[in-house]
Design an enzyme around this catalytic site. Structure first.
Site, PDB file in Angstrom:
ATOM      1  N   HIS A  72       6.670  -1.755   3.106  1.00 14.07           N
ATOM      2  CA  HIS A  72       6.427  -3.147   3.509  1.00 14.07           C
ATOM      3  C   HIS A  72       5.572  -3.828   2.460  1.00 14.07           C
ATOM      4  O   HIS A  72       4.698  -3.210   1.841  1.00 14.07           O
ATOM      5  CB  HIS A  72       5.760  -3.240   4.883  1.00 14.07           C
ATOM      6  CG  HIS A  72       4.535  -2.377   5.026  1.00 14.07           C
ATOM      7  ND1 HIS A  72       4.601  -1.018   5.220  1.00 14.07           N
ATOM      8  CD2 HIS A  72       3.214  -2.684   4.995  1.00 14.07           C
ATOM      9  CE1 HIS A  72       3.380  -0.530   5.307  1.00 14.07           C
ATOM     10  NE2 HIS A  72       2.511  -1.517   5.161  1.00 14.07           N
ATOM     11  N   ASN A 114       0.851  -1.186   0.000  1.00 17.73           N
ATOM     12  CA  ASN A 114       0.000   0.000   0.000  1.00 17.73           C
ATOM     13  C   ASN A 114       0.887   1.237   0.000  1.00 17.73           C
ATOM     14  O   ASN A 114       1.884   1.293   0.723  1.00 17.73           O
ATOM     15  CB  ASN A 114      -0.918  -0.013   1.227  1.00 17.73           C
ATOM     16  CG  ASN A 114      -1.875  -1.196   1.208  1.00 17.73           C
ATOM     17  OD1 ASN A 114      -2.371  -1.581   0.155  1.00 17.73           O
ATOM     18  ND2 ASN A 114      -2.112  -1.792   2.370  1.00 17.73           N
ATOM     19  N   GLY A 144      -3.964   3.478   1.036  1.00 16.61           N
ATOM     20  CA  GLY A 144      -4.358   2.950   2.342  1.00 16.61           C
ATOM     21  C   GLY A 144      -3.176   2.591   3.225  1.00 16.61           C
ATOM     22  O   GLY A 144      -3.293   1.767   4.134  1.00 16.61           O
ATOM     23  N   GLN A 145      -2.032   3.244   2.983  1.00 14.35           N
ATOM     24  CA  GLN A 145      -0.843   2.948   3.793  1.00 14.35           C
ATOM     25  C   GLN A 145      -0.967   3.588   5.171  1.00 14.35           C
ATOM     26  O   GLN A 145      -1.310   4.760   5.280  1.00 14.35           O
ATOM     27  CB  GLN A 145       0.409   3.492   3.078  1.00 14.35           C
ATOM     28  CG  GLN A 145       1.706   3.159   3.805  1.00 14.35           C
ATOM     29  CD  GLN A 145       2.938   3.698   3.067  1.00 14.35           C
ATOM     30  OE1 GLN A 145       2.819   4.439   2.083  1.00 14.35           O
ATOM     31  NE2 GLN A 145       4.109   3.331   3.556  1.00 14.35           N
ATOM     32  N   SER A 146      -0.706   2.794   6.219  1.00 12.23           N
ATOM     33  CA  SER A 146      -0.795   3.343   7.581  1.00 12.23           C
ATOM     34  C   SER A 146       0.562   3.410   8.273  1.00 12.23           C
ATOM     35  O   SER A 146       0.737   4.213   9.200  1.00 12.23           O
ATOM     36  CB  SER A 146      -1.769   2.523   8.430  1.00 12.23           C
ATOM     37  OG  SER A 146      -1.327   1.199   8.560  1.00 12.23           O
ATOM     38  N   HIS A 203       2.921  -6.944   2.078  1.00 12.56           N
ATOM     39  CA  HIS A 203       2.060  -7.912   2.751  1.00 12.56           C
ATOM     40  C   HIS A 203       2.120  -9.215   1.953  1.00 12.56           C
ATOM     41  O   HIS A 203       1.870  -9.208   0.736  1.00 12.56           O
ATOM     42  CB  HIS A 203       0.600  -7.438   2.759  1.00 12.56           C
ATOM     43  CG  HIS A 203       0.353  -6.150   3.491  1.00 12.56           C
ATOM     44  ND1 HIS A 203      -0.222  -6.110   4.755  1.00 12.56           N
ATOM     45  CD2 HIS A 203       0.566  -4.859   3.143  1.00 12.56           C
ATOM     46  CE1 HIS A 203      -0.346  -4.843   5.136  1.00 12.56           C
ATOM     47  NE2 HIS A 203       0.126  -4.065   4.181  1.00 12.56           N
TER      48      HIS A 203
HETATM   49  P1  AMP Z   1      -0.439  -0.709   5.794  1.00  8.72           P
HETATM   50  O1  AMP Z   1      -1.833  -0.340   6.180  1.00  8.72           O
HETATM   51  O2  AMP Z   1      -0.282  -1.263   4.422  1.00  8.72           O
HETATM   52  O3  AMP Z   1       0.533   0.423   6.069  1.00  8.72           O
HETATM   53  O4  AMP Z   1      -0.035  -1.923   6.714  1.00  8.72           O
HETATM   54  C1  AMP Z   1       0.461  -1.790   8.012  1.00  8.72           C
HETATM   55  C2  AMP Z   1       0.290  -3.125   8.675  1.00  8.72           C
HETATM   56  O5  AMP Z   1       1.096  -3.155   9.839  1.00  8.72           O
HETATM   57  C3  AMP Z   1      -1.137  -3.440   9.109  1.00  8.72           C
HETATM   58  O6  AMP Z   1      -1.579  -4.632   8.463  1.00  8.72           O
HETATM   59  C4  AMP Z   1      -1.022  -3.605  10.616  1.00  8.72           C
HETATM   60  O7  AMP Z   1      -1.863  -4.612  11.123  1.00  8.72           O
HETATM   61  C5  AMP Z   1       0.446  -3.941  10.780  1.00  8.72           C
HETATM   62  N1  AMP Z   1       1.027  -3.638  12.069  1.00  8.72           N
HETATM   63  C6  AMP Z   1       0.913  -2.475  12.777  1.00  8.72           C
HETATM   64  N2  AMP Z   1       1.631  -2.552  13.909  1.00  8.72           N
HETATM   65  C7  AMP Z   1       2.214  -3.779  13.915  1.00  8.72           C
HETATM   66  C8  AMP Z   1       3.086  -4.458  14.819  1.00  8.72           C
HETATM   67  N3  AMP Z   1       3.498  -3.878  15.957  1.00  8.72           N
HETATM   68  N4  AMP Z   1       3.491  -5.706  14.512  1.00  8.72           N
HETATM   69  C9  AMP Z   1       3.072  -6.290  13.362  1.00  8.72           C
HETATM   70  N5  AMP Z   1       2.265  -5.696  12.475  1.00  8.72           N
HETATM   71  C10 AMP Z   1       1.846  -4.464  12.741  1.00  8.72           C
END
Ligand code: AMP
Length: 115
Positions: A101, A88, A94-96, A103
């Protein structure tokens, strides 16, 4: 890099725990805390690249390496029926977490189009 560490940088620095499945000098892979499939692994570069959009030509090797690592993890986890790889990017993507990274999702039938 300036500013606050991302959660993934804290995982790289072992400041917070993660279920690590693979590590080498360039990359780290660990299980997502909120899995969206029976297998949900995140594969990240140790180098802090905020997203694919922020990658530069000098990141080419690590980008290729990350895909190779994903393939090896999928083989190790026996995702013989297939799997999905997603990254993402930015707000519309939708990147958080703003550390590049991928998935790796598997263990169930994926749908298309994605939400
Ligand atoms: P995105 O929304 O593509 O940026 O994905 C971020 C991902 O990181 C989400 O699927 C979260 O569930 C995951 N995430 C957030 N914090 C952690 C953590 N401490 N350990 C493992 N995964 C995490």
């Amino acid at each position: 890099m300036t500013g606050t560490k991302t959660i993934f940088k804290k995982i790289i620095d072992r400041e917070i725990p993660a279920r690590i499945v693979y590590e080498d000098e360039l990359s780290l892979a660990f299980y997502d805390v909120a899995p969206q499939a029976p297998v949900h692994v995140l594969v990240i570069p140790k180098r802090e690249i905020p997203s694919l959009a922020a990658a530069t030509e000098s990141d080419q090797q690590v980008l290729g390496h990350l895909l190779w690592v994903i393939k090896k993890i999928a083989d190790d986890l026996k995702l013989d029926q297939g799997y999905r790889v997603v990254t993402n990017i930015g707000q519309d993507g939708g990147q958080s977490v703003h550390h590049l990274h991928f998935h790796l999702l598997g263990g169930r039938q994926m749908k298309w189009p994605p939400g």
